[in-house]
Design an enzyme around this catalytic site. Sequence first.
Site, short mmCIF file in Angstrom:
data_model
loop_
_atom_site.label_atom_id
_atom_site.label_comp_id
_atom_site.label_asym_id
_atom_site.label_seq_id
_atom_site.Cartn_x
_atom_site.Cartn_y
_atom_site.Cartn_z
N THR B 16 0.81 -1.26 -0.10
CA THR B 16 -0.09 -0.02 0.05
C THR B 16 0.88 1.29 -0.11
OG1 THR B 16 -0.17 -0.04 2.29
CG2 THR B 16 -1.95 -1.19 1.01
N GLY B 17 2.27 1.18 0.07
CA GLY B 17 3.04 2.32 -0.15
C GLY B 17 3.16 2.68 -1.49
N GLU B 19 5.80 3.20 -3.36
CA GLU B 19 6.94 2.30 -4.13
C GLU B 19 6.52 1.02 -4.43
OE1 GLU B 19 11.32 1.82 -4.69
OE2 GLU B 19 11.06 3.11 -2.87
N ILE B 96 14.20 -5.19 -1.28
CA ILE B 96 14.52 -3.92 -2.02
C ILE B 96 15.05 -2.92 -1.33
CG2 ILE B 96 13.65 -2.32 -3.98
CD1 ILE B 96 13.57 -5.31 -4.63
N THR B 97 14.61 -2.60 -0.09
CA THR B 97 15.01 -1.43 0.71
C THR B 97 16.37 -1.22 0.76
OG1 THR B 97 12.91 -2.28 1.83
CG2 THR B 97 14.46 -0.63 3.06
N GLU B 98 16.77 0.01 0.79
CA GLU B 98 18.20 0.54 0.91
C GLU B 98 18.20 1.36 2.03
OE1 GLU B 98 19.09 3.26 -2.29
OE2 GLU B 98 21.09 3.57 -1.35
N TYR B 160 20.81 -4.12 -15.43
CA TYR B 160 19.92 -3.96 -16.82
C TYR B 160 20.92 -3.46 -17.86
CZ TYR B 160 17.43 -2.11 -12.56
OH TYR B 160 16.81 -2.15 -11.31
N GLU B 210 32.05 -5.48 -8.21
CA GLU B 210 32.41 -4.08 -7.99
C GLU B 210 33.38 -3.94 -6.62
OE1 GLU B 210 28.63 -2.33 -7.38
OE2 GLU B 210 28.80 -2.33 -5.34
N HIS B 248 27.07 2.79 -3.21
CA HIS B 248 26.64 1.55 -2.50
C HIS B 248 27.62 1.42 -1.11
CE1 HIS B 248 25.53 -0.70 -6.30
NE2 HIS B 248 24.67 -0.07 -5.71
#
Lengths: 386, 291
Positions: B16-17, B19, B96-98, B160, B210, B248
């Site tokens: 319901t947020g 994002e 997904i949360t950062e 991607y 990386e 990151h």
Amino acid sequence: MKIHEHQAKAIFARYGIPVPEGGVASTPQEAREIAQRLGGRVVVKAQVHAGGRGRAGGIKVVDSPEAAQQAAVALLGKHLVTHQTGPEGVPVSKVLVEQVVPVERELYLAIVVDGSGKAPVIIGSEAGGMDIEEVAAIHPEKILQVRVDPIIGFQPYMGRDLAYAMHLPSAVVRNAATIIGNLHRVFIDEDATLAEINPLVLTPDGKLLALDGKLNLDDDAFFRHPTHQQLQDPEQEDPLEVEAGKYDISYVKLDGDVGCMVNGAGLAMATLDVINAAHAQPANFLDIGGGGDEAKVAQAFRLVVADPKVKRVFINVFGGILRCDVAARGIVQAYGELKTPMPIVVRMRGTNAEEGRQILNDSGIPVRLVADLKEAIAQLQQVGRR
Amino acid sequence: MILVNENTRVVVQGITGREGGFHAERCMAYGTQIVAGVTPGRGGTLWQDKVPVFDTMEQAVRETGANCSLIFVPAPFATDAILEAVDAGIGVIACITEGIPVQESVKVYSYLKDKRVHLIGPNCPGLISPGARCKVGIMPGDIHRPGTIGVVSRSGTLTYEAVAQLTEAGLGQSTCVGIGGDPVTGTDFVDILKLFNKDPDTEGVVLIGEIGGAKEQEAARYIKRSFKKPVVALVVGATAPPGKRMGHAGAIITGVSGRAEEKIRALREAGATIVPSPGEIGVTMKRALRR
């Protein structure tokens, strides 16, 4: 986030880690007064967010309050250049004035999160006072590591193990173990990413003291440490990096003349590598970040061109959450504010890339649109030659 | 394909947020079976008139048979959301949360490491199996094609980029997994490589690393010892200065092992083909497969 030595030591002291007596001075007069109070013989230490202060002349041992004042005059308001800073150095606005501690042995103590072991690791070495990377290269056997189970937490035996392995006299082992445990408490309770004492000194009368202190705090944990952000010293950071932080843009200043603007940290690093492959030097790393809108893209562009070294710009956008048409509008908006035209190479791909390219083409700004990274290299070389 | 397929039934935590809703919709449009949402206090409602919302993960799993969770909960509450998913018996969790504090991630990992669950992330784009039209994440779906190349990466948009290059080179993907850009993640390269090794649909793997940490070296050791398929590797950040965090949280050179050249050396010695420049991921894979 890095904090100053005096701030780290104040936190260490609160957790029961002994530190030398001293005080922080912003003026030579204050330095003199602190030295007076401590009996005259003191060490005056520049407070900067960079290692290598000693070799750079940022740490001075003096014998009198007058000499402490002079040392402070020589440091305050100046820029200190160490092997960890750029050629312009970092400003010194405060000095730490401390009693001089007699040293019998210098040890190294630190706690970090080990990404592979996925747990805090306590690192100890009897070869303190040196750069730990050097010790690791020359005497790897002198680096001891203890993994702390994240759920069980620190146990006193871990501290004793380290203390014995560092060949400390039995009389101080218990005290050392307590200090190690306290440092672990600092690390956990303050959400640190690094807690380091280098050196931890053993005095001839058997006391242990943190002669230096370094504490890096986890920016991601600020939400549960309301006071941490106040420990920040923006003077120590590049002004553009500080400005970027306000907009939630990741920006790192580099030395070259190719400004770059990218969405995503990995793609931004790849873009730096591409610029290097074009035998050019990037001026910055910039990740616009997720969920950017037109205003944020425009702000990112302003940051890139605010660096006077920037002579050309490479924009690399892979449209996803940030759509290419939105990015293009942001670029056009900010480019209009430029006083002198600047060549721009743009590569757009992903969501709405065609619309984005169209917007840039129609805008009349001198962009060179490229299809892929190879072509980008060629174009960057070409605009660099003009 | 690995981890997600046509039997994957996804519950979105934080549906319901803003994002969560945006991406849940895109996942559904791609073909993902979004069977439930969870937002405490919003149970009993329907999201977008389609998806039942529950107060707890336990209810969501019991009522809908969800077996995979996609998390968009804000960082201060994300640990709680992950642990709730683990305890509800979810098998694959993509967070997904950062911005989750690293010491939270350390505790989460410690709790779930012996359980039958794969945590992808946090701070990751998620994962996708194009052949099953199953997208559990925030990646643009339309760049993917069904195929036989596995992709595993610490990055988002660079993944991607890799996928787009593969697709352009005529190489579809079995599954693409973004393990995330934090120093401590639930799943590392090695975990994903092990799954690709056993996966009959995967012929070759693109690995994108990386600077920072030592996950690439661990991958190199595993590849050398046990990996049977061609690996094409790209490690970015060769030009990054030490001690500076490149976006990151995990992309910061703090020791020798964190440097790009060390990682590239380890991967090359393990037999991986190194991508010479970020623009040549697709062609390098194509060449590697021909050999």
